[in-house]
Design a protein around this motif. Structure first.
Motif, PDB file in Angstrom:
ATOM      1  N   SER A 506      11.629   3.416  -7.124  1.00 38.20           N
ATOM      2  CA  SER A 506      11.303   3.830  -5.761  1.00 38.20           C
ATOM      3  C   SER A 506       9.823   4.119  -5.652  1.00 38.20           C
ATOM      4  N   TRP A 507       9.291   3.887  -4.430  1.00 36.36           N
ATOM      5  CA  TRP A 507       7.899   4.224  -4.179  1.00 36.36           C
ATOM      6  C   TRP A 507       7.870   5.289  -3.105  1.00 36.36           C
ATOM      7  N   ASN A 508       6.866   6.165  -3.188  1.00 35.93           N
ATOM      8  CA  ASN A 508       6.765   7.254  -2.235  1.00 35.93           C
ATOM      9  C   ASN A 508       5.791   6.898  -1.124  1.00 35.93           C
ATOM     10  N   PHE A 509       5.656   7.828  -0.189  1.00 34.29           N
ATOM     11  CA  PHE A 509       4.828   7.568   0.988  1.00 34.29           C
ATOM     12  C   PHE A 509       3.351   7.442   0.623  1.00 34.29           C
ATOM     13  N   GLU A 510       2.896   8.206  -0.355  1.00 35.85           N
ATOM     14  CA  GLU A 510       1.496   8.122  -0.760  1.00 35.85           C
ATOM     15  C   GLU A 510       1.168   6.755  -1.338  1.00 35.85           C
ATOM     16  N   GLU A 511       2.073   6.218  -2.155  1.00 41.14           N
ATOM     17  CA  GLU A 511       1.838   4.889  -2.701  1.00 41.14           C
ATOM     18  C   GLU A 511       1.847   3.827  -1.613  1.00 41.14           C
ATOM     19  N   LEU A 512       2.723   4.002  -0.621  1.00 35.24           N
ATOM     20  CA  LEU A 512       2.765   3.066   0.501  1.00 35.24           C
ATOM     21  C   LEU A 512       1.446   3.062   1.259  1.00 35.24           C
ATOM     22  N   LEU A 513       0.907   4.244   1.538  1.00 30.62           N
ATOM     23  CA  LEU A 513      -0.377   4.319   2.232  1.00 30.62           C
ATOM     24  C   LEU A 513      -1.496   3.714   1.395  1.00 30.62           C
ATOM     25  N   ALA A 514      -1.441   3.949   0.061  1.00 32.88           N
ATOM     26  CA  ALA A 514      -2.486   3.405  -0.804  1.00 32.88           C
ATOM     27  C   ALA A 514      -2.483   1.880  -0.791  1.00 32.88           C
ATOM     28  N   VAL A 515      -1.294   1.280  -0.796  1.00 33.89           N
ATOM     29  CA  VAL A 515      -1.204  -0.176  -0.782  1.00 33.89           C
ATOM     30  C   VAL A 515      -1.801  -0.742   0.501  1.00 33.89           C
ATOM     31  N   PHE A 516      -1.442  -0.183   1.660  1.00 31.90           N
ATOM     32  CA  PHE A 516      -1.961  -0.703   2.924  1.00 31.90           C
ATOM     33  C   PHE A 516      -3.439  -0.361   3.107  1.00 31.90           C
ATOM     34  N   ALA A 517      -3.868   0.776   2.591  1.00 37.56           N
ATOM     35  CA  ALA A 517      -5.295   1.107   2.675  1.00 37.56           C
ATOM     36  C   ALA A 517      -6.123   0.170   1.814  1.00 37.56           C
ATOM     37  N   PHE A 518      -5.558  -0.282   0.694  1.00 39.83           N
ATOM     38  CA  PHE A 518      -6.285  -1.186  -0.189  1.00 39.83           C
ATOM     39  C   PHE A 518      -6.371  -2.594   0.398  1.00 39.83           C
ATOM     40  N   ASN A 519      -5.285  -3.094   0.973  1.00 40.66           N
ATOM     41  CA  ASN A 519      -5.242  -4.473   1.462  1.00 40.66           C
ATOM     42  C   ASN A 519      -5.698  -4.612   2.908  1.00 40.66           C
ATOM     43  N   GLY A 520      -5.637  -3.535   3.697  1.00 40.70           N
ATOM     44  CA  GLY A 520      -6.024  -3.620   5.098  1.00 40.70           C
ATOM     45  C   GLY A 520      -7.433  -4.126   5.333  1.00 40.70           C
ATOM     46  N   PRO A 521      -8.462  -3.583   4.635  1.00 38.90           N
ATOM     47  CA  PRO A 521      -9.825  -4.092   4.865  1.00 38.90           C
ATOM     48  C   PRO A 521      -9.989  -5.560   4.510  1.00 38.90           C
ATOM     49  N   ILE A 522      -9.300  -6.014   3.466  1.00 34.58           N
ATOM     50  CA  ILE A 522      -9.433  -7.416   3.086  1.00 34.58           C
ATOM     51  C   ILE A 522      -8.879  -8.328   4.183  1.00 34.58           C
ATOM     52  N   VAL A 523      -7.745  -7.952   4.770  1.00 37.09           N
ATOM     53  CA  VAL A 523      -7.137  -8.771   5.829  1.00 37.09           C
ATOM     54  C   VAL A 523      -8.012  -8.806   7.071  1.00 37.09           C
ATOM     55  N   LEU A 524      -8.831  -7.795   7.265  1.00 41.72           N
ATOM     56  CA  LEU A 524      -9.705  -7.755   8.439  1.00 41.72           C
ATOM     57  C   LEU A 524     -10.648  -8.957   8.479  1.00 41.72           C
ATOM     58  N   ARG A 525     -10.961  -9.525   7.319  1.00 39.10           N
ATOM     59  CA  ARG A 525     -11.809 -10.722   7.306  1.00 39.10           C
ATOM     60  C   ARG A 525     -11.143 -11.859   8.082  1.00 39.10           C
ATOM     61  N   GLY A 526      -9.863 -12.082   7.797  1.00 38.71           N
ATOM     62  CA  GLY A 526      -9.164 -13.156   8.501  1.00 38.71           C
ATOM     63  C   GLY A 526      -9.021 -12.892   9.980  1.00 38.71           C
ATOM     64  N   ALA A 527      -8.806 -11.638  10.368  1.00 37.68           N
ATOM     65  CA  ALA A 527      -8.667 -11.314  11.785  1.00 37.68           C
ATOM     66  C   ALA A 527      -9.972 -11.567  12.537  1.00 37.68           C
ATOM     67  N   ILE A 528     -11.091 -11.189  11.934  1.00 36.82           N
ATOM     68  CA  ILE A 528     -12.388 -11.406  12.581  1.00 36.82           C
ATOM     69  C   ILE A 528     -12.720 -12.897  12.625  1.00 36.82           C
ATOM     70  N   LEU A 529     -12.394 -13.628  11.561  1.00 35.86           N
ATOM     71  CA  LEU A 529     -12.634 -15.067  11.582  1.00 35.86           C
ATOM     72  C   LEU A 529     -11.805 -15.741  12.679  1.00 35.86           C
ATOM     73  N   SER A 530     -10.583 -15.297  12.883  1.00 36.87           N
ATOM     74  CA  SER A 530      -9.762 -15.880  13.957  1.00 36.87           C
ATOM     75  C   SER A 530     -10.377 -15.602  15.319  1.00 36.87           C
ATOM     76  N   LEU A 531     -10.977 -14.445  15.491  1.00 39.95           N
ATOM     77  CA  LEU A 531     -11.630 -14.130  16.763  1.00 39.95           C
ATOM     78  C   LEU A 531     -12.858 -15.016  16.979  1.00 39.95           C
ATOM     79  N   ILE A 532     -13.583 -15.305  15.903  1.00 39.73           N
ATOM     80  CA  ILE A 532     -14.733 -16.211  16.013  1.00 39.73           C
ATOM     81  C   ILE A 532     -14.266 -17.605  16.429  1.00 39.73           C
ATOM     82  N   VAL A 533     -13.176 -18.074  15.834  1.00 40.53           N
ATOM     83  CA  VAL A 533     -12.650 -19.396  16.180  1.00 40.53           C
ATOM     84  C   VAL A 533     -12.206 -19.429  17.644  1.00 40.53           C
TER      85      VAL A 533
END
Length: 654
Positions: A506-533
């Motif tokens: 099982s994973w707890n809430f802190e680990e869940l937040l850590a996973v999304f906090a770690f990957n969220g900024p990286i995904v922002l690259r694709g979101a901004i690139l889609s806006l440029i397109v």
């Protein structure tokens, strides 16, 4: 059957058997189509390419739901579904990370760990052993697939979701709103067949009559026999002109039409309209006293009634005028459908020369010219067509560019050094596969979400082009596309990261937040690139390439701007990413260190290169479309857009 084979076979079942469910009518309550709803299935209401795009979205959602139910089949009884098998069901032996490394894997990169950072989720998975299995029983996969396509008993929640998804994809494709809107645009216009407004039936010029002589005489007799009994005689006259013209030009094969193999699908609709037109004309002949001689005869005497004669005849004429209005509505709907499917080719022929052409050939050309004017608005644009969105070409080019750049970067470029910094020691094949999947999740998923939002807005006429708006108008659109694409891609990547730890513990809430906090900024690259397109697609050059000369320098300028912006975004997102990884490491480490600086530099170069290549490819693709709407190429290679351009060139030459 093996587990993987059963899983893939179930996916094939969904792909091939979902089309029948997708093609079910989702607009039963639409009064505008009550007369034709049983003759028009959804795939007849839009062009095939648009229907296939909507079906792609529909079946992709069905496949994602199928994989979820296969992995977590124990959820089915909780939402009213069947119990599949006994004991533990669903995925039980999915690929997992080592138990002692689970905490580090769920929280991000640590220099003391040999695992790759979790922005590349599949890179941390250990190579499967020869006896590796998914743990999804074949009967579970096949049962879920049969339930989802309706070949096995379903349950209410799944049925409601499927109906909602079908309705949503139909609305995204403009089914049936696009064709209805096009038909309504046609109904607000008048079809010019060369008659005077007085309705005398005499031609306004020496051109040959565009309608048969009998129909012209009928029109004259009907208007004389009406004698002021109708509230809107001019509308009645326009309805009759549409009915006679469509009956002669389309239903009676008076015009040469294209795509006969597509037209066969509309034969029941043509027969229904032809029968209604014949019935209406017979009723009008009887009411007006018209006979085949073309001379008005006294109307048939009817038994006297309590109501006055003028009131009774006025009511009969109003009833016939109402029938004519409904039939004209459906005739315009047929024209809009044929224009949508390319059956009516308005650029098929030009008006032939008067001296060398027979009267029949001239009539054919003049009828096409009349239809051109009928289909065009005041500015010359064909209203029934939605502006080209370039959604599919933009997504294909951007995805292909991202995957190509990623493979070259990590196989031949500086990416090899970046992989060394994170301590990944797997084989070249697994490393390349991990990087390609990571790039697809980061860039391709946000791109398709943003482009889907824009495409849906264009089809529903709710999208405003960003190139010509004040910032207070385009900012809400941009925020919606950016946030939706970022959230969807982050949830998908986060789900992939948590999948393996979820199966071993099982994973707890802190680990869940850590996973999304770690990957969220990286995904922002694709979101901004889609806006440029999207900004590139909304530019005037991309929307109307026929009015602008294609320029490679323009594409280079756009690409350089995108490279600078994406380089800055890549650096900022990697800074946030490494900071979260440092604080989440066990034990926490100091930030930044030499490895962090190296990762920031590599992320800047990689993101800038991605932005440059993607925007350059998309800009070149939309500036040089393979087929432009309203234009065709002559045998000599000259681009041609109807009689207007030909006459303009001849006038300029003179």
């Amino acid at each position: 059957m093996s587990e993987i084979g059963a899983l893939l076979f179930g996916a094939v079942i969904i792909v091939f058997f979902s089309y029948e469910r997708f093609n079910r009518v989702s607009y039963e309550g639409n009064g505008r189509l009550e007369r034709l709803v049983y003759l028009l299935s959804p795939d007849k209401l839009r062009a095939r390419r648009i229907v296939l795009r909507a079906y792609f979205v529909y079946v992709a959602t069905q496949l994602m739901l199928y994989l979820f139910f296969c992995a977590y089949a124990e959820v089915l009884p909780l939402i009213g579904g069947p119990v599949l098998g006994g004991g533990d069901i669903g995925a039980s032996e999915l690929p997992t990370v080592a138990t002692e490394a689970a905490a580090t894997a769920a929280t991000g990169y640590s220099p003391d760990s040999d695992l790759i950072s979790w922005n590349q989720p599949l890179g941390a998975v250990e190579e499967p052993s020869p006896g590796w299995t998914l743990g999804i029983a074949p009967e579970v996969s096949l049962a879920v697939a049969l339930i989802m396509v309706g070949l096995a008993p379903s349950f209410p929640i799944l049925q409601r979701f499927e109906a909602w998804m079908r309705d949503a994809t139909h609305r995204l494709a403009g089914i049936p709103t696009h064709v209805i809107g096009a038909a309504e645009d046609l109904r607000r216009r008048t079809l010019d067949i060369g008659l005077k407004k007085s309705g005398t039936g005499r031609a306004a010029d020496p051109r040959p009559a565009l309608l048969p002589r009998g129909d012209l005489e009928r029109l004259k007799v009907y208007m004389e026999a009406e004698g002021g009994k109708l509230r809107a005689p001019l509308d009645f006259r326009n309805d009759l002109i549409i009915i006679f013209a469509v009956s002669d030009w389309v239903l009676s094969r008076g015009l040469k039409l294209s795509h006969l193999e597509v037209r066969h699908r509309f034969e029941p609709l043509e027969r229904e309209l032809a029968e209604r037109a014949e019935s209406l004309i017979l009723a009008l002949d009887e009411r007006s006293g018209f006979h085949r001689s073309g001379l008005p005869q006294p109307a048939v005497q009817e038994p006297a009634e309590e109501a006055p004669e003028d009131v009774r005849q006025g009511a009969n004429w109003e009833r016939l005028a109402g029938d004519a209005e409904k039939l004209a509505d459906d005739m315009c709907l047929l024209l809009a459908l044929y224009n949508e499917h390319g059956i009516i080719d308005l650029e098929a022929e030009d008006i032939p020369d008067t001296d060398s052409a027979t009267e029949t050939v001239r009539k054919h050309g003049l009828a096409l010219e009349s239809l051109r004017k009928f289909f065009q608005s005041g500015n010359g644009d064909a209203v029934p067509h939605v502006p080209a969105s370039n959604t599919l070409p933009a997504w294909i080019w951007s995805t292909a560019a991202v995957l190509a750049v990623t493979f070259l970067w990590y196989s031949l470029g500086p990416g090899r050094l970046e992989v060394g910094l994170v301590g990944y020691s797997g084989s070249f094949f697994l490393r390349s596969l991990s990087e390609l999947i990571s790039a697809f999740n980061i860039f391709a998923i946000p791109m398709i979400v943003s482009l889907g939002i824009r495409d849906g807005g264009l089809h529903t006429h709710r999208w405003n082009y960003m190139s010509r708006l004040h910032w207070t108008q385009w900012l809400p659109q941009a925020a919606l596309a950016l946030s939706a694409s970022w959230v969807v891609a982050t949830v998908i990547i986060g789900g992939l990261v948590l999948w393996s730890p979820r199966t071993v513990g099982s994973w707890n809430f802190e680990e869940l937040l850590a996973v999304f906090a770690f990957n969220g900024p990286i995904v922002l690259r694709g979101a901004i690139l889609s806006l440029i397109v999207i900004c590139v697609l909304d530019s005037p050059v991309a929307r109307r390439p026929d009015r602008h000369r294609a320029s490679r320098w323009r594409s280079l300028v756009w690409a350089l701007r995108a490279a600078v912006l994406m380089g800055l975004v890549g650096a900022l997102t990697r800074i946030l990413n490494t900071k979260v990884a440092a604080s989440s490491a066990r034990p926490p480490r100091l930030w930044p260190d030499g490895i962090d600086y190296g990762l920031i530099v590599y992320a800047t170069g990689y993101s800038a290169l991605i932005g440059f290549v993607v925007v350059f490819c998309v800009a070149e693709a939309v500036q040089n479309p393979q087929r432009r709407f309203g234009a065709r190429t002559t045998p000599g290679g000259e681009s041609k857009s109807g009689t207007g351009q030909r006459r303009a060139k001849e006038a300029a030459a003179e």
